[in-house]
Design a protein around this motif. Structure first.
Motif, PDB file in Angstrom:
ATOM      1  N   LYS A 118      37.292  50.413  39.692  1.00  0.00           N
ATOM      2  CA  LYS A 118      38.367  51.088  40.409  1.00  0.00           C
ATOM      3  C   LYS A 118      38.235  50.896  41.917  1.00  0.00           C
ATOM      4  N   THR A 119      37.008  50.882  42.434  1.00  0.00           N
ATOM      5  CA  THR A 119      36.781  50.694  43.867  1.00  0.00           C
ATOM      6  C   THR A 119      37.150  49.281  44.302  1.00  0.00           C
ATOM      7  N   ILE A 120      36.685  48.291  43.561  1.00  0.00           N
ATOM      8  CA  ILE A 120      36.956  46.893  43.910  1.00  0.00           C
ATOM      9  C   ILE A 120      38.453  46.590  43.877  1.00  0.00           C
ATOM     10  N   ASN A 121      39.140  47.156  42.907  1.00  0.00           N
ATOM     11  CA  ASN A 121      40.557  46.861  42.727  1.00  0.00           C
ATOM     12  C   ASN A 121      41.480  47.870  43.413  1.00  0.00           C
ATOM     13  N   HIS A 122      40.914  48.806  44.169  1.00  0.00           N
ATOM     14  CA  HIS A 122      41.675  49.818  44.904  1.00  0.00           C
ATOM     15  C   HIS A 122      42.576  50.623  43.968  1.00  0.00           C
ATOM     16  N   LEU A 123      42.023  51.055  42.838  1.00  0.00           N
ATOM     17  CA  LEU A 123      42.775  51.856  41.860  1.00  0.00           C
ATOM     18  C   LEU A 123      42.503  53.333  42.101  1.00  0.00           C
ATOM     19  N   THR A 124      43.539  54.138  41.991  1.00  0.00           N
ATOM     20  CA  THR A 124      43.358  55.586  42.120  1.00  0.00           C
ATOM     21  C   THR A 124      43.353  56.274  40.760  1.00  0.00           C
ATOM     22  N   VAL A 133      45.985  41.870  37.137  1.00  0.00           N
ATOM     23  CA  VAL A 133      44.726  41.126  37.247  1.00  0.00           C
ATOM     24  C   VAL A 133      43.678  42.059  37.822  1.00  0.00           C
ATOM     25  N   LEU A 134      42.562  42.174  37.132  1.00  0.00           N
ATOM     26  CA  LEU A 134      41.442  43.009  37.588  1.00  0.00           C
ATOM     27  C   LEU A 134      40.271  42.126  37.985  1.00  0.00           C
ATOM     28  N   ILE A 135      39.648  42.467  39.085  1.00  0.00           N
ATOM     29  CA  ILE A 135      38.415  41.806  39.496  1.00  0.00           C
ATOM     30  C   ILE A 135      37.268  42.687  39.018  1.00  0.00           C
ATOM     31  N   LEU A 136      36.347  42.101  38.285  1.00  0.00           N
ATOM     32  CA  LEU A 136      35.203  42.862  37.764  1.00  0.00           C
ATOM     33  C   LEU A 136      34.021  42.709  38.704  1.00  0.00           C
ATOM     34  N   PRO A 137      33.185  43.735  38.815  1.00  0.00           N
ATOM     35  CA  PRO A 137      32.005  43.664  39.695  1.00  0.00           C
ATOM     36  C   PRO A 137      31.084  42.514  39.284  1.00  0.00           C
ATOM     37  N   GLY A 138      30.507  41.836  40.273  1.00  0.00           N
ATOM     38  CA  GLY A 138      29.626  40.698  40.019  1.00  0.00           C
ATOM     39  C   GLY A 138      28.313  41.117  39.405  1.00  0.00           C
TER      40      GLY A 138
END
Length: 139
Positions: A118-124, A133-138
């Motif tokens: 949620k933080t990486i993708n700026h989701l509330t 499209v979601l970016i997953l943590p590395g």
């Protein structure tokens, strides 16, 4: 109701006519009420069962595709670290919990991984849209 006056000697009294039931009879009134009730019950039953069918198919994971389209991307930062991030395209029926449980590291808390997503993708919220499209943590 039809009322008739009769003339008799010095007294006027009301007499009922033989044809008192020109309109609805008592039994046909009950019949119409029963028919209306049955029709209303059928209509409501149809509406509620349609809603139940929609709800069942909307929540059925077997009826939806849960495979996600995945791409990997290599990002080189200023400190020369290689960070591998993964992007996924949300398909119908995917949930953030399901995605987190599939992609988190072994032993990692799923709730903290969801917070990272949620933080990486700026989701509330945890709501996802098909095609998003979601970016997953590395790793």
């Amino acid at each position: 109701m039809y009322m008739a006056y009769t003339n008799t000697t010095n007294s006027h009294s009301l007499h009922r006519s033989a044809n008192t039931s020109k309109g609805m009879t008592l039994t046909s009134g009950y019949t119409k009420a029963i028919v209306r009730f049955v029709l209303l019950a059928i209509i409501l039953g149809t509406v509620f069962s349609f809603g139940a069918i929609v709800q069942a198919y909307a929540g059925d994971p077997a009826a939806t595709t849960t495979s996600t389209s995945q791409t990997k991307q290599v990002v080189i930062s200023e400190v020369s670290q290689i960070v591998v991030t993964e992007k996924i395209v949300i398909q119908r029926g995917d949930t953030i919990w399901q995605i987190a449980s599939l992609h988190k590291k072994n032993g990692e808390n799923i709730r903290s991984y969801i917070d990272k997503i949620k933080t990486i993708n700026h989701l509330t919220t945890s709501s996802l849209q098909e095609g998003q499209v979601l970016i997953l943590p590395g790793s």
